[in-house]
Scaffold this active site. Sequence first.
Site, mmCIF file in Angstrom:
data_model
loop_
_atom_site.group_PDB
_atom_site.id
_atom_site.type_symbol
_atom_site.label_atom_id
_atom_site.label_comp_id
_atom_site.label_asym_id
_atom_site.label_seq_id
_atom_site.Cartn_x
_atom_site.Cartn_y
_atom_site.Cartn_z
ATOM 1 N N THR A 10 38.831 79.468 -43.492
ATOM 2 C CA THR A 10 39.372 78.241 -44.090
ATOM 3 C C THR A 10 38.545 77.226 -43.498
ATOM 4 O O THR A 10 37.383 77.471 -42.694
ATOM 5 C CB THR A 10 40.782 77.963 -43.764
ATOM 6 O OG1 THR A 10 40.739 77.902 -42.305
ATOM 7 C CG2 THR A 10 41.873 79.065 -44.123
ATOM 8 N N SER A 13 37.290 76.768 -39.376
ATOM 9 C CA SER A 13 37.262 77.899 -38.689
ATOM 10 C C SER A 13 35.940 78.391 -38.013
ATOM 11 O O SER A 13 35.801 79.507 -37.436
ATOM 12 C CB SER A 13 37.517 79.108 -39.583
ATOM 13 O OG SER A 13 36.779 79.155 -40.804
ATOM 14 N N GLU A 84 28.160 77.237 -46.314
ATOM 15 C CA GLU A 84 28.828 76.852 -47.443
ATOM 16 C C GLU A 84 28.681 77.688 -48.728
ATOM 17 O O GLU A 84 28.353 77.095 -49.818
ATOM 18 C CB GLU A 84 28.603 75.347 -47.698
ATOM 19 C CG GLU A 84 28.571 74.471 -46.498
ATOM 20 C CD GLU A 84 30.419 74.180 -46.073
ATOM 21 O OE1 GLU A 84 31.023 74.709 -47.047
ATOM 22 O OE2 GLU A 84 30.427 73.827 -45.013
ATOM 23 N N GLN A 86 30.155 79.352 -50.840
ATOM 24 C CA GLN A 86 31.165 79.172 -52.024
ATOM 25 C C GLN A 86 30.476 78.113 -53.017
ATOM 26 O O GLN A 86 31.107 78.203 -54.129
ATOM 27 C CB GLN A 86 32.268 78.693 -51.399
ATOM 28 C CG GLN A 86 32.707 76.996 -51.283
ATOM 29 C CD GLN A 86 32.367 76.943 -49.718
ATOM 30 O OE1 GLN A 86 31.902 77.715 -49.018
ATOM 31 N NE2 GLN A 86 32.326 75.745 -49.310
ATOM 32 N N CYS A 142 46.638 77.657 -38.140
ATOM 33 C CA CYS A 142 47.357 76.734 -39.044
ATOM 34 C C CYS A 142 47.563 75.515 -38.288
ATOM 35 O O CYS A 142 47.719 75.464 -37.134
ATOM 36 C CB CYS A 142 48.672 77.329 -39.364
ATOM 37 S SG CYS A 142 49.621 76.012 -40.415
ATOM 38 N N CYS A 145 51.493 75.190 -37.623
ATOM 39 C CA CYS A 145 52.279 76.018 -36.634
ATOM 40 C C CYS A 145 51.238 77.141 -35.766
ATOM 41 O O CYS A 145 50.212 76.683 -35.586
ATOM 42 C CB CYS A 145 53.342 76.758 -37.654
ATOM 43 S SG CYS A 145 52.332 78.010 -38.670
ATOM 44 N N CYS A 179 48.512 77.844 -43.097
ATOM 45 C CA CYS A 179 49.171 79.148 -43.205
ATOM 46 C C CYS A 179 49.873 79.292 -44.588
ATOM 47 O O CYS A 179 50.157 78.168 -45.153
ATOM 48 C CB CYS A 179 50.103 79.657 -42.195
ATOM 49 S SG CYS A 179 51.560 78.896 -42.262
HETATM 50 ZN ZN LIG Z 1 51.790 77.178 -40.682
#
Ligand SMILES: [Zn+2]
Length: 196
Positions: A10, A13, A84, A86, A142, A145, A179
């Site tokens: 993501t 990261s 990059e 993508q 995330c 969380c 997440c």
């Molecule tokens: Zn989360």
Amino acid sequence: MAKLYFRYGTVGSAKTMNLLAVAHNYRQQGKKVLLLKPEIDTRFGKDIIKTRAGLEAHADCLAPAAGPLVLPDLTDVVCVLVDEAQFLTADGIDSLHRVVHLSPKIPVICYGLRTDFRRQLFPASQRLLELADTLEEIKTICTYCLHKAVFNLKLCDGSPTLDGPAVELGCEEKYLPVCASCYAVKHGIAADRSTG
Ligand SMILES: [Zn+2]
């Protein structure tokens, strides 16, 4: 045997950090690497590959957003590193696959996002998932969380949004690693209770 690698993760990261560390290790041993980035990523300057932590390097080659990927002379190059990834074209990924397996048979390591902020594959990422010899996930946590982030949440003026083009380039305040649960909560996607 040379391999085509897709190291995906993501936003946030440390993919580019990883890329620059690999480049540094090769170069410290006197080995030549080629750094490739997409032309449309002009966040830090046309040919600059830069991490959020401030490390940077010059890209040796720019991949166009359309049309064929033309690579420079790869004599003495021992590895191609793509930032990059993508944002390359699917055809560009095919070109890199040929570099790995036909000629000159050198490894190519692509770093990039798997999906966009709508959780849909980028065309180049899809092609990488199809062609890569090795898939490696670069993990991060995330934003909200402690679970592993798997999606990219787009914020517009601080609010989650599904609007805008998929290839709008991210900056820290606009895209967050999240997440699956937090992605759903932030977008108000209700849990499916019909299958109990
Ligand atoms: Zn989360």
